[in-house]
Design a protein around this motif. Structure first.
Motif, PDB file in Angstrom:
ATOM      1  N   ASP A  59       0.627   5.842  -0.715  1.00  0.00           N
ATOM      2  CA  ASP A  59      -0.113   7.058  -1.035  1.00  0.00           C
ATOM      3  C   ASP A  59       0.696   7.815  -2.082  1.00  0.00           C
ATOM      4  O   ASP A  59       1.794   8.315  -1.787  1.00  0.00           O
ATOM      5  CB  ASP A  59      -0.307   7.916   0.211  1.00  0.00           C
ATOM      6  N   VAL A 107      -3.358   9.877  -3.560  1.00  0.00           N
ATOM      7  CA  VAL A 107      -4.286   8.790  -3.876  1.00  0.00           C
ATOM      8  C   VAL A 107      -3.750   7.491  -3.294  1.00  0.00           C
ATOM      9  O   VAL A 107      -2.566   7.163  -3.460  1.00  0.00           O
ATOM     10  CB  VAL A 107      -4.472   8.638  -5.401  1.00  0.00           C
ATOM     11  N   HIS A 108      -4.610   6.754  -2.604  1.00  0.00           N
ATOM     12  CA  HIS A 108      -4.210   5.470  -2.044  1.00  0.00           C
ATOM     13  C   HIS A 108      -4.133   4.433  -3.158  1.00  0.00           C
ATOM     14  O   HIS A 108      -5.089   4.248  -3.917  1.00  0.00           O
ATOM     15  CB  HIS A 108      -5.212   5.009  -0.989  1.00  0.00           C
ATOM     16  N   ARG A 109      -2.984   3.761  -3.273  1.00  0.00           N
ATOM     17  CA  ARG A 109      -2.790   2.766  -4.329  1.00  0.00           C
ATOM     18  C   ARG A 109      -2.215   1.485  -3.745  1.00  0.00           C
ATOM     19  O   ARG A 109      -1.512   1.510  -2.732  1.00  0.00           O
ATOM     20  CB  ARG A 109      -1.840   3.292  -5.415  1.00  0.00           C
ATOM     21  N   GLU A 110      -2.497   0.379  -4.410  1.00  0.00           N
ATOM     22  CA  GLU A 110      -1.896  -0.907  -4.065  1.00  0.00           C
ATOM     23  C   GLU A 110      -1.036  -1.367  -5.240  1.00  0.00           C
ATOM     24  O   GLU A 110      -1.490  -1.371  -6.383  1.00  0.00           O
ATOM     25  CB  GLU A 110      -2.981  -1.941  -3.752  1.00  0.00           C
ATOM     26  N   VAL A 111       0.197  -1.739  -4.935  1.00  0.00           N
ATOM     27  CA  VAL A 111       1.169  -2.110  -5.962  1.00  0.00           C
ATOM     28  C   VAL A 111       1.571  -3.561  -5.750  1.00  0.00           C
ATOM     29  O   VAL A 111       1.964  -3.952  -4.636  1.00  0.00           O
ATOM     30  CB  VAL A 111       2.410  -1.186  -5.897  1.00  0.00           C
ATOM     31  N   CYS A 145       2.238   4.850   3.373  1.00  0.00           N
ATOM     32  CA  CYS A 145       0.797   4.775   3.643  1.00  0.00           C
ATOM     33  C   CYS A 145       0.589   5.036   5.131  1.00  0.00           C
ATOM     34  O   CYS A 145       0.959   4.210   5.963  1.00  0.00           O
ATOM     35  CB  CYS A 145       0.244   3.410   3.245  1.00  0.00           C
ATOM     36  N   ARG A 160       0.831  -1.198   0.000  1.00  0.00           N
ATOM     37  CA  ARG A 160       0.000   0.000   0.000  1.00  0.00           C
ATOM     38  C   ARG A 160       0.873   1.258   0.000  1.00  0.00           C
ATOM     39  O   ARG A 160       1.827   1.361   0.772  1.00  0.00           O
ATOM     40  CB  ARG A 160      -0.915   0.005   1.225  1.00  0.00           C
TER      41      ARG A 160
END
Length: 301
Positions: free
Chosen positions: A200, A204-208, A258, A198
């Motif tokens: 930011d 924007v919060h993103r998952e990679v 995050c 996780r």
């Protein structure tokens, strides 16, 4: 009332998967459950279930009817719970679930402290890294971490949870530090229960998705591997802060950290007002942040 009994039997058969399990749940005979469901189908004029020797499946009509009937059953339980909330003394069995390591280290001790204050309660604490079905598996409270998916469940935030990408000085003597999330593809990533990290990014919060030669569903195992220079890991603050302070670990990708993943108490809507649930969640809100702060200031023994 006969129609309601049939609806309750039908919902329990679908929820539990067999007539026998539904009979045990409702404390009646298998034949009684079968007869109630058959009478319900006759009253409706449509089959609700496909029955074979190996399994039970919903018909198209059954799928639609189950979705609405499940809401009716939940509403009935919600009405009962609203009355129970008038009683301040928690009683009965408190059914809980949490991730294994987090549960062992933080939730179980708090459960035990809570039970010392309320010895009339019983508890069933299930620790698993599998995401349980809160309603179908009959839990009162489930502890979840990270970003919650939209659902009909009620969630209450217990505390903040920051996540750090870290590696050892030894690892960075052999590998350059990443400065962007895209550079993780060039590194050995130590993977936990999920292969999604996780971040930011630009607010924007993103998952990679990450890849690596090492994986385990254990936070302490991840921490040990990172300390021994096997690769990069993403771990929450209460694991890594003491080692960052001592220099045994180094944080990277700080601008993308995050910082608002959160720890949550998730519960069925119809149980949130039950005294045992309400008081226990209040207890977690009051005490869990302190336990996590203490853990973040010292290494485990």
């Amino acid at each position: 009332m006969a129609r309601w009994d049939g609806i309750e039997a039908f919902v329990e058969v679908v929820r539990l998967g067999t007539f026998a399990a539904a009979a045990r749940q409702l404390q009646v005979s298998n034949s009684h459950i079968s007869r109630q469901v058959a009478q319900l189908e006759q009253q409706l004029g449509l089959p609700l279930l496909y029955r074979t020797t190996r399994q039970i499946r919903l018909t198209d009509a059954g799928e639609r009817y189950y979705a609405r009937c499940r809401e009716l059953i939940e509403g009935f339980h919600e009405a009962e719970s609203a009355l129970q909330a008038l009683r301040e003394r928690p009683e009965g069995i408190l059914r809980l679930s949490s991730a294994t390591t987090f549960g062992e280290r933080f939730i179980a001790p708090l459960v035990n402290d809570f039970l010392r204050e309320h010895p009339q309660l019983e508890t069933r604490l299930h620790l698993t890294n599998r995401q349980v079905d809160v309603i179908d598996e009959g839990y009162d409270v489930v502890i979840r971490m990270g970003t919650l998916q939209d659902s009909s469940l009620v969630a209450r935030r217990l505390c903040q949870r920051r996540e750090f990408v870290i590696g050892s000085p030894d690892y960075f003597q052999r590998n350059s530090q990443p400065h962007t999330v895209a550079e993780l593809g060039k590194h050995r990533c130590l993977v936990g229960s999920r292969d999604l990290w996780r971040f930011d990014i630009d607010g924007v919060h993103r998952e990679v998705r990450v890849h690596g030669p090492w994986q385990a569903n254990s936070g302490p195992a991840l921490l040990d591997a990172a300390l021994k220079g096997l690769g990069l890991a993403q771990l929450p603050d209460y694991y890594v802060l003491p080692y960052l302070a001592s220099g045994e670990l180094v944080e990277v990708l700080h601008p993308f950290r995050c910082c608002d993943a959160g720890v949550w108490a998730v519960m069925p809507r119809h149980r949130q007002h039950a005294a045992k649930v309400r008081l226990f969640v209040d207890y977690l809100v009051e005490n869990l942040p302190t336990r996590l702060t203490q853990a973040a200031s010292s290494k485990p023994a």
